[in-house]
Design a protein around this motif. Structure first.
Motif, PDB file in Angstrom:
ATOM      1  N   UNK A 259      43.511  26.050  45.912  1.00 21.31           N
ATOM      2  CA  UNK A 259      42.069  26.203  45.765  1.00 21.31           C
ATOM      3  C   UNK A 259      41.651  27.616  46.146  1.00 21.31           C
ATOM      4  N   UNK A 260      42.329  28.209  47.105  1.00 13.49           N
ATOM      5  CA  UNK A 260      42.053  29.591  47.473  1.00 13.49           C
ATOM      6  C   UNK A 260      42.191  30.504  46.261  1.00 13.49           C
ATOM      7  N   UNK A 261      43.268  30.309  45.500  1.00 12.56           N
ATOM      8  CA  UNK A 261      43.515  31.158  44.347  1.00 12.56           C
ATOM      9  C   UNK A 261      42.464  30.947  43.266  1.00 12.56           C
ATOM     10  N   UNK A 262      42.025  29.698  43.079  1.00 15.68           N
ATOM     11  CA  UNK A 262      40.976  29.399  42.095  1.00 15.68           C
ATOM     12  C   UNK A 262      39.694  30.142  42.453  1.00 15.68           C
ATOM     13  N   UNK A 263      39.282  30.049  43.712  1.00 14.79           N
ATOM     14  CA  UNK A 263      38.055  30.706  44.147  1.00 14.79           C
ATOM     15  C   UNK A 263      38.202  32.222  44.155  1.00 14.79           C
ATOM     16  N   UNK A 264      39.388  32.684  44.493  1.00 15.73           N
ATOM     17  CA  UNK A 264      39.623  34.125  44.533  1.00 15.73           C
ATOM     18  C   UNK A 264      39.504  34.743  43.148  1.00 15.73           C
ATOM     19  N   UNK A 265      40.115  34.108  42.157  1.00 14.48           N
ATOM     20  CA  UNK A 265      40.133  34.659  40.800  1.00 14.48           C
ATOM     21  C   UNK A 265      38.768  34.608  40.137  1.00 14.48           C
ATOM     22  N   UNK A 266      38.014  33.534  40.386  1.00 16.35           N
ATOM     23  CA  UNK A 266      36.783  33.303  39.642  1.00 16.35           C
ATOM     24  C   UNK A 266      35.514  33.729  40.365  1.00 16.35           C
ATOM     25  N   UNK A 267      35.578  33.877  41.677  1.00 12.69           N
ATOM     26  CA  UNK A 267      34.369  34.234  42.423  1.00 12.69           C
ATOM     27  C   UNK A 267      34.551  35.517  43.223  1.00 12.69           C
ATOM     28  N   UNK A 268      35.576  35.539  44.074  1.00 15.39           N
ATOM     29  CA  UNK A 268      35.696  36.662  45.001  1.00 15.39           C
ATOM     30  C   UNK A 268      35.964  37.989  44.297  1.00 15.39           C
ATOM     31  N   UNK A 269      36.983  38.024  43.450  1.00 18.80           N
ATOM     32  CA  UNK A 269      37.395  39.299  42.873  1.00 18.80           C
ATOM     33  C   UNK A 269      36.314  39.958  42.020  1.00 18.80           C
ATOM     34  N   UNK A 270      35.563  39.217  41.168  1.00 20.88           N
ATOM     35  CA  UNK A 270      34.508  39.898  40.391  1.00 20.88           C
ATOM     36  C   UNK A 270      33.489  40.621  41.270  1.00 20.88           C
ATOM     37  N   UNK A 271      33.115  40.020  42.416  1.00 15.53           N
ATOM     38  CA  UNK A 271      32.179  40.683  43.325  1.00 15.53           C
ATOM     39  C   UNK A 271      32.864  41.818  44.077  1.00 15.53           C
TER      40      UNK A 271
END
Length: 361
Positions: A259-271
């Protein structure tokens, strides 16, 4: 949560709340890595991979069958038909609305979000997945683990026995705990008339134990399949979370790395890529809250339960911010550094656990 909050195994070597420790792989590295690791899985692997969908379809009939068909079609079409893939992937999220059983709604809606994220990942890394066969894209979307990090097994007999032993142990823990929770919730309600605090303390303690070992059971189940049926292995989805020194470390590099990777790819990295570090962390926690709140909403629980689940992650966001800005070394404050994490989870976990208990009651 995501690796956005730090990863002790990362090259950066820290647990900085506002650092992004996940390296970006180059196209050549991805192609070389994938072409060297992929081998067609054994029939046993395929049998065990399709067994859970078949068993689950007995509970929800054609709806569950349609849901899993979407999981098959999305990666099958992703190479040439990106728009179709998105439409089919969206069905993974919304089909659970029409299911009847509350716990199946909960499981399918949460899994559907992960599946849909993997579909987006297929299109985001076309240079990587264009060199993979369709069945690998299917497994990448459908299987819980991140199969882009496959690795060969050095000692197959030894690792197979070790993984099966862990799987059997976690199965025993979870079944025993589930029986205890059922007995306590159904046959010990008389305790509410005498001491309501004791009743809920035991209820939540058993539920916390189940919540801890449940993901580990799924992890060892699939890894056993990988090793025995494929001769491959992946990283564990949890890294001894009980040893976390801080809450930030727990969410960053210890708990539920899928789940960390899912949130990282789709939310964290763009910001993060735009230089908005605080926004990246804030919206990552909000995204995690919504990720867990949506299945609770689908389960038909009251808004009190929905907001309880949402509040759990918002509270932990403020705890993580406090840890970052206070700069306190909790290993010196507490004789056993994990006490800080255990105490905070003991206080806040009912916000998370009670909605889950109500779903499975």
């Amino acid at each position: 949560m995501t690796r956005s909050i730090g990863n002790e195994n990362s090259s950066s070597g820290g647990n900085d709340l506002f650092d992004d420790p996940v390296p970006i792989q180059k196209k050549g590295d991805l192609v070389t890595q994938q072409s060297s690791i992929i081998a067609h899985p054994h029939r046993l692997f395929w049998l065990l991979c399709i067994l859970p969908p078949i068993v689950f379809s007995f509970f929800e009939g054609w709806l569950a069958a349609s849901w899993f068909l979407s999981a098959v079609l999305a990666p099958r079409l992703s190479k040439e038909y990106s728009i179709v893939s998105i439409i089919v992937g969206t069905g993974l999220i919304f089909l659970p609305w029409f299911m009847v059983i509350s716990w199946s709604r909960f499981i399918c809606s949460m899994s559907g979000i992960v599946h849909f994220s993997r579909v987006l990942e297929l299109m985001r890394k076309k240079d990587y997945f264009d060199h993979t066969p369709w069945w690998f894209r299917y497994l990448y979307v459908h299987v819980y683990h991140d199969l882009s990090k496959l690795k060969d097994v050095a000692d197959l007999p030894t690792q197979s026995k070790e993984m099966l032993k862990k799987f059997a142990t976690e199965t025993f823990y979870l079944i025993t705990t589930a029986i205890c929770i059922h007995i306590w919730s159904k046959h010990c309600t008389w305790m509410l008339d005498y001491n309501i605090a004791v009743y809920y303390t035991i209820r939540w303690s058993l539920s916390m134990f189940a919540a801890y070992h449940g993901p580990l059971l799924v992890d060892y189940f699939y890894r056993s399949i990988f090793i025995i049926g494929w001769g491959k292995d992946v990283d564990c989805t949890s890294d001894r979370p009980i040893q976390s020194k801080t809450v930030s470390e727990f969410w960053a590099s210890r708990w539920n790395l899928v789940i960390q990777q899912v949130l990282h790819s789709n939310i964290f990295r763009p910001f993060y890529n735009r230089g908005w570090k605080f926004a990246a962390v804030s919206f990552t926690f909000i995204g995690s809250a919504l990720f867990h709140t949506y299945p609770v909403l689908l389960s038909g629980l009251s808004m009190v339960s929905v907001m309880s689940m949402f509040s759990f992650f918002i509270v932990h966001f403020f705890i993580v911010c406090f840890e970052y800005w206070s700069k306190v070394d909790y290993s010196k404050v507490f004789p056993f550094y994990s006490w800080w994490v255990v105490a905070l989870f003991a206080v806040t976990s009912p916000l998370f656990l009670e909605p889950i208990c109500l779903i499975f009651d």
